[in-house]
Design a protein around this motif. Structure first.
Motif, PDB file in Angstrom:
ATOM      1  N   THR A  27      18.968 -14.713   5.275  1.00 35.77           N
ATOM      2  CA  THR A  27      18.715 -13.307   4.991  1.00 35.77           C
ATOM      3  C   THR A  27      18.099 -12.656   6.210  1.00 35.77           C
ATOM      4  N   GLU A  28      18.300 -11.363   6.273  1.00 36.61           N
ATOM      5  CA  GLU A  28      17.732 -10.578   7.366  1.00 36.61           C
ATOM      6  C   GLU A  28      16.858  -9.496   6.764  1.00 36.61           C
ATOM      7  N   ARG A  29      15.807  -9.153   7.446  1.00 38.19           N
ATOM      8  CA  ARG A  29      14.822  -8.207   6.934  1.00 38.19           C
ATOM      9  C   ARG A  29      14.550  -7.167   8.012  1.00 38.19           C
ATOM     10  N   ARG A  30      14.515  -5.909   7.620  1.00 36.47           N
ATOM     11  CA  ARG A  30      14.289  -4.839   8.585  1.00 36.47           C
ATOM     12  C   ARG A  30      13.335  -3.819   7.973  1.00 36.47           C
ATOM     13  N   SER A  31      12.286  -3.465   8.700  1.00 38.35           N
ATOM     14  CA  SER A  31      11.319  -2.471   8.239  1.00 38.35           C
ATOM     15  C   SER A  31      11.456  -1.205   9.069  1.00 38.35           C
ATOM     16  N   GLU A  32      11.358  -0.068   8.398  1.00 35.87           N
ATOM     17  CA  GLU A  32      11.518   1.212   9.080  1.00 35.87           C
ATOM     18  C   GLU A  32      10.774   2.276   8.295  1.00 35.87           C
ATOM     19  N   GLN A  33      10.216   3.251   9.005  1.00 28.29           N
ATOM     20  CA  GLN A  33       9.545   4.363   8.350  1.00 28.29           C
ATOM     21  C   GLN A  33      10.503   5.541   8.203  1.00 28.29           C
ATOM     22  N   PHE A  34      10.456   6.142   7.025  1.00 25.06           N
ATOM     23  CA  PHE A  34      11.164   7.405   6.804  1.00 25.06           C
ATOM     24  C   PHE A  34      10.129   8.514   6.729  1.00 25.06           C
ATOM     25  N   VAL A  40       5.004  13.270   6.072  1.00 26.93           N
ATOM     26  CA  VAL A  40       4.378  12.015   5.651  1.00 26.93           C
ATOM     27  C   VAL A  40       5.359  10.863   5.861  1.00 26.93           C
ATOM     28  N   ALA A  41       4.858   9.754   6.441  1.00 24.33           N
ATOM     29  CA  ALA A  41       5.700   8.588   6.727  1.00 24.33           C
ATOM     30  C   ALA A  41       5.670   7.614   5.547  1.00 24.33           C
ATOM     31  N   LEU A  42       6.858   7.261   5.061  1.00 24.53           N
ATOM     32  CA  LEU A  42       7.004   6.295   3.972  1.00 24.53           C
ATOM     33  C   LEU A  42       7.595   5.014   4.524  1.00 24.53           C
ATOM     34  N   ASN A  78      22.695  -5.158  -0.396  1.00 24.52           N
ATOM     35  CA  ASN A  78      21.442  -5.005   0.323  1.00 24.52           C
ATOM     36  C   ASN A  78      20.396  -4.520  -0.675  1.00 24.52           C
ATOM     37  N   HIS A  79      19.118  -4.775  -0.372  1.00 20.70           N
ATOM     38  CA  HIS A  79      18.028  -4.356  -1.244  1.00 20.70           C
ATOM     39  C   HIS A  79      17.022  -3.558  -0.417  1.00 20.70           C
ATOM     40  N   LEU A  80      16.800  -2.308  -0.807  1.00 24.18           N
ATOM     41  CA  LEU A  80      15.879  -1.429  -0.092  1.00 24.18           C
ATOM     42  C   LEU A  80      14.656  -1.174  -0.957  1.00 24.18           C
ATOM     43  N   LEU A  81      13.483  -1.562  -0.459  1.00 22.31           N
ATOM     44  CA  LEU A  81      12.215  -1.282  -1.129  1.00 22.31           C
ATOM     45  C   LEU A  81      11.520  -0.138  -0.400  1.00 22.31           C
ATOM     46  N   VAL A  82      11.168   0.904  -1.135  1.00 19.86           N
ATOM     47  CA  VAL A  82      10.461   2.056  -0.578  1.00 19.86           C
ATOM     48  C   VAL A  82       9.074   2.086  -1.200  1.00 19.86           C
ATOM     49  N   GLN A  83       8.032   2.021  -0.372  1.00 22.81           N
ATOM     50  CA  GLN A  83       6.660   2.081  -0.871  1.00 22.81           C
ATOM     51  C   GLN A  83       6.284   3.551  -1.059  1.00 22.81           C
ATOM     52  N   GLY A  88       0.464   1.069  -0.721  1.00 22.54           N
ATOM     53  CA  GLY A  88       0.938   0.059   0.222  1.00 22.54           C
ATOM     54  C   GLY A  88       0.798   0.502   1.659  1.00 22.54           C
ATOM     55  N   ASP A  89       1.904   0.453   2.411  1.00 26.93           N
ATOM     56  CA  ASP A  89       1.905   0.827   3.821  1.00 26.93           C
ATOM     57  C   ASP A  89       2.291   2.283   4.046  1.00 26.93           C
ATOM     58  N   SER A  90       2.613   3.015   2.999  1.00 24.02           N
ATOM     59  CA  SER A  90       3.024   4.408   3.170  1.00 24.02           C
ATOM     60  C   SER A  90       1.828   5.331   3.280  1.00 24.02           C
ATOM     61  N   HIS A  91       2.008   6.399   4.029  1.00 26.82           N
ATOM     62  CA  HIS A  91       0.940   7.373   4.228  1.00 26.82           C
ATOM     63  C   HIS A  91       0.952   8.406   3.101  1.00 26.82           C
TER      64      HIS A  91
END
Length: 653
Positions: A27-34, A40-42, A78-83, A88-91
């Protein structure tokens, strides 16, 4: 969640069990802010089989930090988790899943749909808070979403979880906010302290705002279902009869059933029956059919699938249950049996009165009293007790089983019991209590528990109804009635309190959340009236007086399912293998396009001017063939109509 989590942390997620990442060799994992439109960054995390290429994607919006996804649809996705913001890590600041969070869902989906790892087909997944976030945002257009699986979650946050019956349900809300805050604090220490402080400020404000809005006002209406801006979106609503948010799934299904929703009642926070997969196979099939377009037959499954307990929750969790399927909810043909509260002694209870549930009201009115003292949640608070049991925190009730039944609570309340049942009573549906009551205090909570009493005489609690005496009114336009006009699911008016005058009796209609149980022949059904659960905000101790008998009479309305219909005979097979498919006349006006499929193959395309086509099924083997008509309308709505044909063996010669 992992076994190392504490009970508090487990409850903080409302006991949603996180799943493993998608299966596969790698599996591959990628983190990115939207970055949302307000700056506000999620934080988002994408997981999928390596390499991360364009695939259908399961999206979940969670307040529980990293690795808190609750649904594994398999390696084809693919599985996308949005905090969520402020968690969590979101502002940003958490707003109790209000308008700003709702806008985040639509904006994030619009961004994600254009990413190189997306093929433009999304399935929304949610359990508890992540399901609530979707219900609350459905009035917005949600880009690229083809289907949703919403497990538990609320249709109306006020009446489905935090203030049911106008009674503050403080323990679930406090534990959830504590859990979210703890995760946000732990993860926030690794980022800008200013953003961590902002997140914690939002959580603190959220807790006070809930308490500042005791009535169902505009603030609460912004945190509930406000219509569907995504017509034709197929939603699978999942819950359990003892779930802490069970009402939400039933009402969510009803609101969305015209768009193709199904209802699966097999367990959520309240644990699944042993020997079942808890609905995982159905949920995966739902996504495969509606997101990936796989013809797997899930469209033809019963719209409502029910797993009912068979006497008590403990045996249900061990795998003893009753199965019923239906075409709708409440189940068509349900009859609500009126059981009148009667002063005649049943000889089966140790309560202050040991009353009876009778088929007719007694002619002479009688008044009976009980103290409004706080009751033990493990006995009287079925929804909250069930999530504790499901979390594996039931060591105390395992060691002391009496803490899980009504025997210790009964002597401080009133009880009303049927004679032993002559035949099985399969109860599935909303229930209601009509009660004439007076209090010695300006405010009290009516707390009603329904139990199954077996031959051992132990009352096993199954369902509960709650109502603050501040709210005697219902909305007649939204009350659910039976064929005789009786209100079997009252829709309380919680926007305008009318405090009671101490000592003055008045009529109340109490909504009991849906029951799902078989009361076996020889068992008894018992209604208990006790003090408010300790999990809710207690009122001042007082004395409550119930008037039973006389004109009208106080009564319990219990849903009784009809006997199962005999299996319909298989349709006669047809030797001719040409069928005609037609767009219904009422669908033609706003039709954009229509296709006819057999299996995965498109065999015809229809329009408003050419609404009919002949389909040749020759060459297909004998057996059942499904012909599907896929309709797309000018307003974006999509509908699939299925017709099954049973084919005979081809003629020879």
């Amino acid at each position: 969640m992992g076994r190392r989590r504490t009970v508090l942390a487990t409850l903080a997620v409302l006991l949603a069990t996180a799943t493993a990442p998608p299966a596969g060799a790698a599996t591959e994992r990628r983190s990115e802010q939207f970055v949302a439109s307000d700056g506000v960054a999620l934080q988002t995390t994408l997981t999928g089989q390596a390499p991360l290429v364009a695939r259908p994607t399961i999206v979940e919006f969670s307040p529980y930090g990293r690795d808190s996804g609750t649904f594994d649809a398999g390696p084809a996705y693919n599985h996308l988790l949005v905090q969520l913001r402020g968690t969590g890590d979101s502002h940003g600041r958490f707003d109790v899943l209000g308008p700003r969070t709702q806008a985040d869902l639509a904006e994030t989906l619009g961004w994600a749909c254009k990413q190189p790892w997306s093929d433009g087909r999304f399935g929304l997944a949610g359990f508890s808070a992540s399901a609530i976030a979707v219900y609350n945002a459905l009035h917005l257009e949600l880009p690229c979403v083809r289907a949703a699986v919403l497990k538990s979650g609320t249709h109306e946050l006020y009446r489905d979880l935090l203030v049911p019956g106008g009674v503050q349900n403080i323990v679930p809300g406090a534990v959830v906010l504590t859990g979210i805050g703890g995760i946000a604090l732990a993860q926030g220490l690794q980022r800008d302290p200013a953003t961590a402080a902002d997140a914690l400020l939002g959580l603190l404000r959220s807790g006070t705002e809930v308490l500042q809005h005791p009535t169902l006002d505009g603030w609460w209406r912004e945190r509930g279902y406000r219509g569907n801006g995504n017509p034709g979106l197929p939603v699978l609503a999942v819950a359990g009869f003892s779930d802490v948010e069970s009402r939400g799934a039933f009402e969510g299904y009803r609101a969305l059933r015209d768009d193709g929703a199904h209802l699966l009642v097999i367990g959520a926070h309240d644990a699944r029956p042993a020997g079942t997969d808890g609905g995982l196979g159905e949920m995966r099939a739902w996504m495969d059919r509606n997101v990936r377009g796989i013809d797997n037959g899930v469209d033809d499954h019963p719209r409502v699938q029910l797993w009912l307990s068979d006497g008590d929750r403990a045996s249900y969790a061990k795998g003893r249950f009753v199965r019923r399927d239906a075409t709708d909810w409440p189940v068509p043909g349900t009859r609500w049996r009126s059981l009148y509260l009667d002063a005649a002694r049943s000889g089966s209870a140790t309560s202050l009165n040991d009353g009876t549930l009778a088929d007719r009201p007694a002619q002479r009115p009688v008044r009976q009293r009980y103290p409004g003292l706080v009751s033990v949640p493990t006995m009287t608070d079925v929804p909250n007790a069930a999530i504790i049991d499901a979390a594996g925190a039931s060591a105390l009730t395992d060691a002391l089983p009496a803490l899980g039944d009504m025997r210790l609570a009964e002597p401080l309340g009133l009880s009303y019991t049927t004679p032993p049942l002559a035949r099985d009573l399969v109860a599935a549906g909303p229930a209601a209590l009509e009660l004439d009551l007076a209090t010695t205090t300006p405010r009290a909570a009516i707390w009603a528990v329904v139990s199954d009493v077996g031959p051992s005489g132990i009352p096993k609690p199954l369902g509960v109804g709650r109502l603050s005496t501040d709210f005697p009114d219902t909305d007649p336009a939204r009350d659910r009635t039976d064929a005789d006009g009786a209100v079997v699911q009252p829709y309380g008016r919680y926007d305008r309190p009318r405090p009671a005058t101490p000592g003055t009796s008045r009529r109340y209609r109490v909504e009991l959340w849906p029951l799902g149980n078989r009361f076996r022949a020889g068992h008894r059904l018992r209604l208990h009236l006790v003090g408010t659960s300790l999990a809710s905000v207690p009122d001042l101790p007082g004395l409550n007086t119930v008037t039973i008998g006389g004109a009208g009479g106080s009564r319990l309305l219990v849903p009784e399912l009809p006997d199962p219909a005999p299996a319909s005979p298989a349709p006669a097979c047809r030797s001719r293998r040409t069928v005609t498919v037609t767009v219904p006349r009422g669908d033609r006006r706003r039709l954009r396009s229509a296709t006819v499929t057999v299996g995965d193959r498109v065999v015809a395309r229809l329009t408003r001017t050419r609404p009919r086509a002949r389909v040749d099924l020759r060459g297909r083997p004998r057996g059942t063939v499904r012909v599907r008509l896929h309709l797309r309308f000018a307003d974006g709505r999509r509908v699939v109509r299925t017709q099954r044909y049973r084919l005979c063996a081809p003629r020879r010669g």
